[in-house]
Design a protein around this motif. Structure first.
Motif, PDB file in Angstrom:
ATOM      1  N   TRP A 127     -34.672  61.492   9.720  1.00 48.33           N
ATOM      2  CA  TRP A 127     -36.006  61.853  10.192  1.00 48.33           C
ATOM      3  C   TRP A 127     -35.970  63.115  11.028  1.00 48.33           C
ATOM      4  CZ3 TRP A 127     -33.338  57.717  12.323  1.00 48.33           C
ATOM      5  CH2 TRP A 127     -33.079  57.788  13.697  1.00 48.33           C
ATOM      6  N   TRP A 128     -37.101  63.815  10.986  1.00 49.17           N
ATOM      7  CA  TRP A 128     -37.299  65.031  11.760  1.00 49.17           C
ATOM      8  C   TRP A 128     -38.672  64.952  12.416  1.00 49.17           C
ATOM      9  CZ3 TRP A 128     -35.131  64.692   6.999  1.00 49.17           C
ATOM     10  CH2 TRP A 128     -33.846  65.223   6.840  1.00 49.17           C
ATOM     11  N   GLY A 174     -30.862  53.839  -1.458  1.00 46.01           N
ATOM     12  CA  GLY A 174     -31.347  55.208  -1.606  1.00 46.01           C
ATOM     13  C   GLY A 174     -31.452  55.905  -0.270  1.00 46.01           C
ATOM     14  N   GLN A 175     -32.177  57.014  -0.264  1.00 46.44           N
ATOM     15  CA  GLN A 175     -32.352  57.803   0.952  1.00 46.44           C
ATOM     16  C   GLN A 175     -33.831  58.089   1.174  1.00 46.44           C
ATOM     17  OE1 GLN A 175     -29.591  61.002   1.894  1.00 46.44           O
ATOM     18  NE2 GLN A 175     -31.295  62.393   2.346  1.00 46.44           N
ATOM     19  N   ILE A 176     -34.214  58.111   2.433  1.00 43.75           N
ATOM     20  CA  ILE A 176     -35.586  58.460   2.816  1.00 43.75           C
ATOM     21  C   ILE A 176     -35.530  59.614   3.800  1.00 43.75           C
ATOM     22  CG2 ILE A 176     -37.709  57.695   3.936  1.00 43.75           C
ATOM     23  CD1 ILE A 176     -36.921  54.830   3.167  1.00 43.75           C
ATOM     24  N   ASN A 177     -36.261  60.679   3.487  1.00 44.51           N
ATOM     25  CA  ASN A 177     -36.436  61.792   4.418  1.00 44.51           C
ATOM     26  C   ASN A 177     -37.833  61.673   5.018  1.00 44.51           C
ATOM     27  OD1 ASN A 177     -33.893  63.024   3.862  1.00 44.51           O
ATOM     28  ND2 ASN A 177     -34.749  63.856   1.973  1.00 44.51           N
ATOM     29  N   LEU A 178     -37.887  61.422   6.318  1.00 48.45           N
ATOM     30  CA  LEU A 178     -39.146  61.145   7.001  1.00 48.45           C
ATOM     31  C   LEU A 178     -39.531  62.306   7.908  1.00 48.45           C
ATOM     32  CD1 LEU A 178     -41.409  59.129   7.982  1.00 48.45           C
ATOM     33  CD2 LEU A 178     -39.778  58.428   9.757  1.00 48.45           C
ATOM     34  N   ALA A 179     -40.758  62.788   7.764  1.00 45.55           N
ATOM     35  CA  ALA A 179     -41.318  63.787   8.685  1.00 45.55           C
ATOM     36  C   ALA A 179     -42.271  63.064   9.629  1.00 45.55           C
ATOM     37  CB  ALA A 179     -42.066  64.870   7.908  1.00 45.55           C
TER      38      ALA A 179
END
Length: 303
Positions: free
Chosen positions: A123-124, A90-95
């Protein structure tokens, strides 16, 4: 002593009886009694009071029970982590709040990509409150955010704790102190990160509890600039221990706060009432294990 012995001990704690615990563990009461006796002999302490009504824990037994629960939980988490690593995609969008990746070392992100190549991690970095907004608005699945965390909006787990410090120029009256109290800073010129960062508010709130409002002469988004301004004599800079290690400056003393100082704590954060996906759960386990094994001095157990 091994984990099997500890699990046997915990079963006896739950049942208060060798016979009941042995039945639950599918071993003989004699075998279980031997395990408990061996534990007591190895530790050289009594773990149970033995009475006609069964077993009750001694004060030493109570202590071992709490430690054993923690140890077993940690080992189970590690085991699950390695058992699941090949099965999750899957995908993880990390702040991430500014400073956290630097505190952990960017290595933890690259290590994750190598160990879990079937998960696409993006990530951002944001200021603290913008990182929270990214999670709240659904732009990120999870975040590494500095506390405090709004418990009405987010679920959070404390991962690590760092030490805020103040930078004092060599000629300053406070230069030789071992620790700084908030009252020491009552009449000082303060350089600190701006209001988009939690340390700004944590520091101001701590000062107000001490009975004064601090004199902030410069606000910045970069700790490196705060360090340089301090070196040039514009004021005392509020910083954090890992930044001091990364950016040493001559003729400046970095002094920790006393216990009443501001906090710099990192939480793993997700939006409240949103079920964590298997990828997010896996990433959370990875981060806790990474900090536990690589940044031991700052690790905070969530158990």
């Amino acid at each position: 002593m091994d984990t099997k012995d500890l699990n046997s001990f915990l079963q006896v704690c739950r049942d208060g009886s060798i016979t009941k615990a042995a039945k639950a563990l599918y071993i003989t009461p004699q075998g279980l009694s031997k395990i408990i006796i061996n534990l007591e002999q190895e530790l050289n302490i009594p773990l149970f009071y033995r009475t006609a009504n069964g077993l009750t824990l001694t004060e030493y037994g109570e202590l071992l029970m709490e430690r054993a629960k923690h140890i077993i939980s940690e080992l189970d988490e590690i085991s699950n982590y390695f058992n699941n690593i090949q099965n999750i995609t899957g995908q993880i969008n990390l702040a991430s709040a500014y400073g956290v990746i630097a505190a952990f070392s960017p290595k933890f992100l690259f290590d994750f990509r190598q160990k879990a190549s079937n998960i696409n991690l993006k990530w951002w970095e944001y200021s603290d409150f913008r990182a929270e907004n990214a999670i709240w608005n659904g732009d990120a699945d999870c975040g590494l955010i500095k506390g405090p965390i709004n418990s009405e909006q987010f679920d959070s787990v404390l991962i690590a704790s760092y030490n805020p410090m103040v930078l004092i120029p060599k000629a300053h009256r406070l230069f030789n102190k071992n620790k700084i109290s908030l009252n020491d800073l009552r009449d000082e010129k303060i350089i600190i990160e701006n209001s988009e960062f939690k340390i700004h508010h944590n520091f101001i709130n701590a000062c107000k509890k001490a009975g004064f409002s601090p004199t902030i002469v410069f606000e910045t988004t970069e700790l490196s600039l705060a360090h340089k301004l301090c070196q040039q004599g514009f004021g005392i800079a509020v910083t954090v221990d890992f930044a001091v290690e990364d950016m040493p400056i001559a003729d400046i003393n970095a002094i920790p706060f006393e216990d009443d100082g501001p906090k710099w704590e990192v939480y793993f954060v997700t939006k409240k009432h949103i079920n964590k996906t298997p990828t997010v759960k896996f990433f959370e386990s990875y981060i806790k294990e990474y900090v536990r094994t690589n940044i031991k001095n700052h690790y905070v157990s969530s158990n």
